[in-house]
Scaffold this active site. Sequence first.
Site, PDB file in Angstrom:
ATOM      1  N   SER A 224      37.590  48.578  38.344  1.00 32.16           N
ATOM      2  CA  SER A 224      37.515  50.041  38.449  1.00 32.16           C
ATOM      3  C   SER A 224      38.595  50.717  37.616  1.00 32.16           C
ATOM      4  O   SER A 224      38.420  51.848  37.165  1.00 32.16           O
ATOM      5  CB  SER A 224      37.745  50.479  39.892  1.00 32.16           C
ATOM      6  OG  SER A 224      36.833  49.880  40.756  1.00 32.16           O
TER       7      SER A 224
ATOM      8  N   HIS B 195      31.291  48.209  34.018  1.00 32.45           N
ATOM      9  CA  HIS B 195      31.671  48.865  35.265  1.00 32.45           C
ATOM     10  C   HIS B 195      30.428  49.451  35.935  1.00 32.45           C
ATOM     11  O   HIS B 195      30.002  50.566  35.626  1.00 32.45           O
ATOM     12  CB  HIS B 195      32.721  49.948  34.957  1.00 32.45           C
ATOM     13  CG  HIS B 195      33.261  50.648  36.155  1.00 32.45           C
ATOM     14  ND1 HIS B 195      33.804  51.910  36.091  1.00 32.45           N
ATOM     15  CD2 HIS B 195      33.333  50.280  37.459  1.00 32.45           C
ATOM     16  CE1 HIS B 195      34.191  52.281  37.293  1.00 32.45           C
ATOM     17  NE2 HIS B 195      33.913  51.310  38.141  1.00 32.45           N
TER      18      HIS B 195
ATOM     19  N   GLU C  42      29.372  51.959  33.078  1.00 33.29           N
ATOM     20  CA  GLU C  42      30.389  52.344  32.091  1.00 33.29           C
ATOM     21  C   GLU C  42      30.792  51.086  31.309  1.00 33.29           C
ATOM     22  O   GLU C  42      31.222  50.101  31.916  1.00 33.29           O
ATOM     23  CB  GLU C  42      31.584  52.897  32.867  1.00 33.29           C
ATOM     24  CG  GLU C  42      32.678  53.508  32.058  1.00 33.29           C
ATOM     25  CD  GLU C  42      33.615  54.333  32.966  1.00 33.29           C
ATOM     26  OE1 GLU C  42      34.076  53.807  34.003  1.00 33.29           O
ATOM     27  OE2 GLU C  42      33.867  55.502  32.636  1.00 33.29           O
TER      28      GLU C  42
ATOM     29  N   ASN D 114      36.863  56.840  37.075  1.00 32.86           N
ATOM     30  CA  ASN D 114      37.870  56.815  38.134  1.00 32.86           C
ATOM     31  C   ASN D 114      39.107  57.636  37.804  1.00 32.86           C
ATOM     32  O   ASN D 114      39.824  58.067  38.705  1.00 32.86           O
ATOM     33  CB  ASN D 114      38.234  55.377  38.482  1.00 32.86           C
ATOM     34  CG  ASN D 114      37.136  54.767  39.330  1.00 32.86           C
ATOM     35  OD1 ASN D 114      36.546  55.451  40.163  1.00 32.86           O
ATOM     36  ND2 ASN D 114      36.825  53.511  39.102  1.00 32.86           N
TER      37      ASN D 114
HETATM   38  N1  LIG Z   1      33.332  49.337  45.895  1.00 32.96           N
HETATM   39  C1  LIG Z   1      33.050  50.130  44.878  1.00 32.96           C
HETATM   40  O1  LIG Z   1      32.526  51.263  45.062  1.00 32.96           O
HETATM   41  C2  LIG Z   1      33.306  49.698  43.452  1.00 32.96           C
HETATM   42  C3  LIG Z   1      32.686  50.389  42.407  1.00 32.96           C
HETATM   43  C4  LIG Z   1      32.882  49.966  41.089  1.00 32.96           C
HETATM   44  C5  LIG Z   1      33.725  48.869  40.830  1.00 32.96           C
HETATM   45  N2  LIG Z   1      34.339  48.231  41.878  1.00 32.96           N
HETATM   46  C6  LIG Z   1      35.194  47.076  41.541  1.00 32.96           C
HETATM   47  O2  LIG Z   1      34.434  45.903  41.744  1.00 32.96           O
HETATM   48  C7  LIG Z   1      35.297  44.833  42.158  1.00 32.96           C
HETATM   49  C8  LIG Z   1      34.824  44.283  43.485  1.00 32.96           C
HETATM   50  O3  LIG Z   1      34.865  45.327  44.449  1.00 32.96           O
HETATM   51  P1  LIG Z   1      34.016  45.257  45.806  1.00 32.96           P
HETATM   52  O4  LIG Z   1      33.941  46.623  46.348  1.00 32.96           O
HETATM   53  O5  LIG Z   1      32.769  44.457  45.580  1.00 32.96           O
HETATM   54  O6  LIG Z   1      35.026  44.386  46.715  1.00 32.96           O
HETATM   55  P2  LIG Z   1      34.688  43.506  48.000  1.00 32.96           P
HETATM   56  O7  LIG Z   1      35.960  43.396  48.747  1.00 32.96           O
HETATM   57  O8  LIG Z   1      33.458  43.995  48.687  1.00 32.96           O
HETATM   58  O9  LIG Z   1      34.299  42.068  47.349  1.00 32.96           O
HETATM   59  C9  LIG Z   1      35.199  41.279  46.638  1.00 32.96           C
HETATM   60  C10 LIG Z   1      34.778  39.830  46.828  1.00 32.96           C
HETATM   61  O10 LIG Z   1      35.503  39.006  45.922  1.00 32.96           O
HETATM   62  C11 LIG Z   1      35.758  37.800  46.583  1.00 32.96           C
HETATM   63  N3  LIG Z   1      36.798  37.054  45.874  1.00 32.96           N
HETATM   64  C12 LIG Z   1      38.138  37.222  45.896  1.00 32.96           C
HETATM   65  N4  LIG Z   1      38.728  36.329  45.070  1.00 32.96           N
HETATM   66  C13 LIG Z   1      37.723  35.590  44.508  1.00 32.96           C
HETATM   67  C14 LIG Z   1      37.672  34.529  43.571  1.00 32.96           C
HETATM   68  N5  LIG Z   1      38.792  34.024  43.047  1.00 32.96           N
HETATM   69  N6  LIG Z   1      36.459  34.001  43.247  1.00 32.96           N
HETATM   70  C15 LIG Z   1      35.324  34.513  43.761  1.00 32.96           C
HETATM   71  N7  LIG Z   1      35.307  35.529  44.667  1.00 32.96           N
HETATM   72  C16 LIG Z   1      36.501  36.051  45.027  1.00 32.96           C
HETATM   73  C17 LIG Z   1      36.108  38.198  47.998  1.00 32.96           C
HETATM   74  O11 LIG Z   1      35.970  37.094  48.896  1.00 32.96           O
HETATM   75  C18 LIG Z   1      35.064  39.295  48.245  1.00 32.96           C
HETATM   76  O12 LIG Z   1      33.854  38.773  48.795  1.00 32.96           O
HETATM   77  C19 LIG Z   1      36.712  45.421  42.176  1.00 32.96           C
HETATM   78  O13 LIG Z   1      37.328  45.180  40.943  1.00 32.96           O
HETATM   79  C20 LIG Z   1      36.444  46.907  42.386  1.00 32.96           C
HETATM   80  O14 LIG Z   1      37.501  47.706  41.927  1.00 32.96           O
HETATM   81  C21 LIG Z   1      34.135  48.602  43.174  1.00 32.96           C
END
Ligand SMILES: NC(=O)c1ccc[n+]([C@@H]2O[C@H](COP(=O)([O-])OP(=O)(O)OC[C@H]3O[C@@H](n4cnc5c(N)ncnc54)[C@H](O)[C@@H]3O)[C@@H](O)[C@H]2O)c1
Length: 285
Positions: free
Chosen positions: A122, A143, A155, A193
Amino acid sequence: MDEPADVERVGVVGAGTMGHGIAQVAATAGYDVTMRDVEREYVDRGLEGIDSSLERLAAKGALDEEPATIRSRIAGTTDLADLADADLVVEAVIEDLAVKRDVFADLDGIVDGDAVLATNTSTLSITEIASATGRPERVVGLHFMNPVPVMDGVEVVVGERTDAAVVEFAHGFAEEVGKETWESDDKPGFVTNRILMPWINEGIRAYDEGVATREDVDRGMRLGTNVPMGPLELADHIGLDVVLDASETLHEELGDRYKPAYLLKRKVAAGDLGKKTGEGFHVYE
Ligand SMILES: NC(=O)c1ccc[n+]([C@@H]2O[C@H](COP(=O)([O-])OP(=O)(O)OC[C@H]3O[C@@H](n4cnc5c(N)ncnc54)[C@H](O)[C@@H]3O)[C@@H](O)[C@H]2O)c1
């Protein structure tokens, strides 16, 4: 391998909110997908999320194939080595630079040298993530927005060393999975963001400082500016821990106008992370 049409297998690292959504849209577009998380429980939760989303989309007549056919293209694993034959890997693990750099260094040793490695970060620097690999020219930001199957846009973020052909490939892949794209340079928060996070934090402060009830902060922004969600409900939807991580990166890089709201930090400390824990700024049944 710079044509999205040449991609056979997509690897997804992280099966959380974003990872399982990305796996779903890739499989819906016809790609074989291998999705990895660290624990079997998280992989299974991601697969269940995909099943229920596909059922909802099928009920609305939004799918060209049966959910089971799409689902048969997705394999779940806890072993990163199972992504060895991926032509493109999209990383969606937690928003932590050290964790992402470790994942990219490991991927670099596992997948073919021609494969593209994309991050769904993000706010973190694509260039810093890419420098953990020996192929920074093949690393790009893809993204996706939340919820991935519903949101229309992706993005594309261009790192210092990202090859122009890989940028083109990233736009093409996003279009293959049914999305429209825009492009951002590798600057903190990119387009979305950088603008969204101060808006959310200002909404939290407005509520905390008694400007209006939480309902009216959200209602005011929905009705007054025609956005689908107000700042507090959007924060709950994203996940308050994700909002705090993003806000802290922007604060560190861009200074005090990006300082996270005090109440955001207090909620995260209390474990009230939004919809995913049943309570954030609002309570969810
Ligand atoms: N939530 C949102 O609205 C959103 C939107 C756009 C981008 N993002 C980005 O996407 C990414 C994930 O966010 P999210 O909301 O899905 O988080 P989340 O917490 O729902 O999921 C993250 C997952 O990654 C796993 N994980 C951690 N370390 C790992 C590894 N070494 N190998 C494999 N899996 C691993 C965790 O167990 C978890 O299941 C982040 O970088 C976040 O900033 C989130």
